[in-house]
Design a protein around this motif. Structure first.
Motif, PDB file in Angstrom:
ATOM      1  N   LEU A  54       0.823  -1.218   0.000  1.00  0.00           N
ATOM      2  CA  LEU A  54       0.000   0.000   0.000  1.00  0.00           C
ATOM      3  C   LEU A  54       0.852   1.261   0.000  1.00  0.00           C
ATOM      4  CD1 LEU A  54      -2.919  -1.100   2.326  1.00  0.00           C
ATOM      5  CD2 LEU A  54      -2.936  -0.819  -0.162  1.00  0.00           C
ATOM      6  N   GLY A  55       2.082   1.152   0.473  1.00  0.00           N
ATOM      7  CA  GLY A  55       3.009   2.283   0.396  1.00  0.00           C
ATOM      8  C   GLY A  55       3.343   2.663  -1.033  1.00  0.00           C
ATOM      9  N   LYS A  56       3.076   1.759  -1.967  1.00  0.00           N
ATOM     10  CA  LYS A  56       3.323   2.006  -3.395  1.00  0.00           C
ATOM     11  C   LYS A  56       2.031   2.305  -4.149  1.00  0.00           C
ATOM     12  CE  LYS A  56       7.254  -1.062  -3.102  1.00  0.00           C
ATOM     13  NZ  LYS A  56       7.661  -2.452  -3.222  1.00  0.00           N
ATOM     14  N   SER A  57       0.927   2.480  -3.414  1.00  0.00           N
ATOM     15  CA  SER A  57      -0.362   2.754  -4.051  1.00  0.00           C
ATOM     16  C   SER A  57      -0.435   4.215  -4.487  1.00  0.00           C
ATOM     17  CB  SER A  57      -1.503   2.440  -3.070  1.00  0.00           C
ATOM     18  OG  SER A  57      -1.599   3.440  -2.067  1.00  0.00           O
ATOM     19  N   SER A  58      -1.563   4.577  -5.073  1.00  0.00           N
ATOM     20  CA  SER A  58      -1.745   5.971  -5.486  1.00  0.00           C
ATOM     21  C   SER A  58      -2.121   6.872  -4.309  1.00  0.00           C
ATOM     22  CB  SER A  58      -2.802   6.068  -6.590  1.00  0.00           C
ATOM     23  OG  SER A  58      -4.089   5.762  -6.082  1.00  0.00           O
ATOM     24  N   LEU A  59      -2.411   6.274  -3.151  1.00  0.00           N
ATOM     25  CA  LEU A  59      -2.694   7.084  -1.960  1.00  0.00           C
ATOM     26  C   LEU A  59      -1.388   7.639  -1.414  1.00  0.00           C
ATOM     27  CD1 LEU A  59      -5.200   4.734  -0.065  1.00  0.00           C
ATOM     28  CD2 LEU A  59      -5.763   6.799  -1.367  1.00  0.00           C
ATOM     29  N   SER A  60      -1.385   8.917  -1.098  1.00  0.00           N
ATOM     30  CA  SER A  60      -0.194   9.523  -0.494  1.00  0.00           C
ATOM     31  C   SER A  60      -0.047   9.023   0.940  1.00  0.00           C
ATOM     32  CB  SER A  60      -0.335  11.050  -0.492  1.00  0.00           C
ATOM     33  OG  SER A  60      -1.359  11.437   0.419  1.00  0.00           O
ATOM     34  N   GLY A  61       1.104   9.263   1.515  1.00  0.00           N
ATOM     35  CA  GLY A  61       1.305   8.912   2.918  1.00  0.00           C
ATOM     36  C   GLY A  61       0.278   9.573   3.812  1.00  0.00           C
ATOM     37  N   ALA A  62      -0.006  10.837   3.555  1.00  0.00           N
ATOM     38  CA  ALA A  62      -1.012  11.550   4.358  1.00  0.00           C
ATOM     39  C   ALA A  62      -2.392  10.924   4.175  1.00  0.00           C
ATOM     40  CB  ALA A  62      -1.033  13.035   3.989  1.00  0.00           C
ATOM     41  N   LYS A 140      -8.533   4.220  -6.470  1.00  0.00           N
ATOM     42  CA  LYS A 140      -8.386   4.798  -5.123  1.00  0.00           C
ATOM     43  C   LYS A 140      -9.398   4.206  -4.154  1.00  0.00           C
ATOM     44  CE  LYS A 140      -5.840   9.005  -5.378  1.00  0.00           C
ATOM     45  NZ  LYS A 140      -5.022   9.607  -4.374  1.00  0.00           N
ATOM     46  N   ILE A 141     -10.596   3.948  -4.617  1.00  0.00           N
ATOM     47  CA  ILE A 141     -11.613   3.350  -3.744  1.00  0.00           C
ATOM     48  C   ILE A 141     -11.134   1.977  -3.272  1.00  0.00           C
ATOM     49  CG2 ILE A 141     -13.943   2.383  -3.681  1.00  0.00           C
ATOM     50  CD1 ILE A 141     -14.785   4.797  -5.486  1.00  0.00           C
ATOM     51  N   VAL A 142     -10.594   1.172  -4.185  1.00  0.00           N
ATOM     52  CA  VAL A 142     -10.081  -0.141  -3.807  1.00  0.00           C
ATOM     53  C   VAL A 142      -8.924   0.010  -2.821  1.00  0.00           C
ATOM     54  CG1 VAL A 142      -8.931  -2.227  -4.660  1.00  0.00           C
ATOM     55  CG2 VAL A 142     -10.875  -1.270  -5.914  1.00  0.00           C
ATOM     56  N   GLU A 143      -8.058   0.978  -3.047  1.00  0.00           N
ATOM     57  CA  GLU A 143      -6.925   1.191  -2.141  1.00  0.00           C
ATOM     58  C   GLU A 143      -7.392   1.640  -0.756  1.00  0.00           C
ATOM     59  OE1 GLU A 143      -3.697   2.204  -5.651  1.00  0.00           O
ATOM     60  OE2 GLU A 143      -4.583   3.866  -4.537  1.00  0.00           O
ATOM     61  N   GLN A 147      -6.670  -0.227   2.751  1.00  0.00           N
ATOM     62  CA  GLN A 147      -6.146   0.468   3.935  1.00  0.00           C
ATOM     63  C   GLN A 147      -7.050   0.220   5.142  1.00  0.00           C
ATOM     64  OE1 GLN A 147      -3.160   2.085   3.719  1.00  0.00           O
ATOM     65  NE2 GLN A 147      -3.175   2.521   5.895  1.00  0.00           N
ATOM     66  N   VAL A 148      -8.350   0.275   4.934  1.00  0.00           N
ATOM     67  CA  VAL A 148      -9.299  -0.015   6.014  1.00  0.00           C
ATOM     68  C   VAL A 148      -9.091  -1.443   6.518  1.00  0.00           C
ATOM     69  CG1 VAL A 148     -11.756  -0.395   6.525  1.00  0.00           C
ATOM     70  CG2 VAL A 148     -11.031   1.696   5.334  1.00  0.00           C
TER      71      VAL A 148
END
Length: 172
Positions: A54-62, A140-143, A147-148
Motif C-alpha cells: 500500500l506504500g506504493k499505491s496511489s494514496l499519499s502517505g497523508a 483509489k476506492i479499492v486502495e 487500507q481499512v
C-alpha cells in the motif's frame, strides 16, 4: 490492562524475528502492536507485506494516515489513534486535520474510510457515487478498502489484546 503479551525480540517466534528487526531498524524501536502481532508470524508478515504494498499505491502517505485515523476512530482503537496521529503529523497533517480525519470530515478519503468501516463495506450506490464525484477513482476506492482492511486487523488485535500505547515514542 494488557491481555496478550507484547513479546521481546528474544521471545518472538523465529518466523517473526526478521520482521521485528526490520521494524527496529526502520523506526528505532519495535511498537507494542507489532510485538503483539509477532505471536503469529504469518499475521505479522502478512500485515507488513500489505502495508509495504500500500506504500506504493496511489494514496499519499497523508491519505493513508487519514484512512487509518478514520478507521481507528470507528473501531475505537486508542492504540492506533495514538500511533496514526503521530505518523499523520509526520506526514504533514495538522492537529485539526487529524481531528477531522478521525471524524471523517477532512476529505473524500476520510469520509469513505469511515463509511466503509461503519457499514462493514455495505455502501449504498449514493455513497459510491459521492466518492466518485469527490474525485476518487475506482483504483483509489479499492486502495482505501485495502487500507481499512489493514487497519481493521490492528484495531481488532489491539482492542482484544489491550495493547499498551507507546506513541508518541520516547527515546528508546
Amino acid at each position: 490492562m494488557t491481555r496478550l503479551a507484547a513479546l521481546t525480540l528474544e521471545q518472538a517466534p523465529a518466523g517473526s524475528r526478521a520482521a521485528l528487526e526490520g521494524l527496529q531498524k526502520g523506526l528505532g524501536f519495535i511498537p507494542n502492536a507489532f510485538k503483539t502481532l509477532a505471536h503469529a508470524p504469518a499475521a505479522l508478515n502478512g500485515y507488513l507485506a500489505l502495508a509495504q504494498a500500500l506504500g506504493k499505491s496511489s494514496l499519499s502517505g497523508a491519505e493513508r494516515e487519514v484512512a487509518a485515523l478514520a478507521t481507528s476512530e470507528v473501531n475505537g482503537c486508542d492504540y492506533c489513534i495514538a500511533a496514526h496521529s503521530f505518523f499523520g503529523a509526520k506526514a504533514g497533517l495538522s492537529e485539526e486535520d487529524i481531528r477531522q480525519a478521525r471524524s471523517g470530515s477532512l476529505s473524500a478519503v476520510a469520509a469513505l474510510a469511515r463509511q466503509i468501516t461503519e457499514s462493514r463495506g455495505q455502501l449504498s450506490d449514493a455513497q459510491i457515487a459521492a466518492a466518485h464525484e469527490a474525485g476518487l477513482s475506482d483504483s483509489k476506492i479499492v486502495e482505501v478498502v485495502a487500507q481499512v482492511t489493514l487497519l481493521t486487523l490492528t484495531n481488532y488485535l489491539n482492542n482484544l489484546a489491550g495493547t499498551a500505547i507507546d506513541f508518541p515514542p520516547s527515546a528508546h
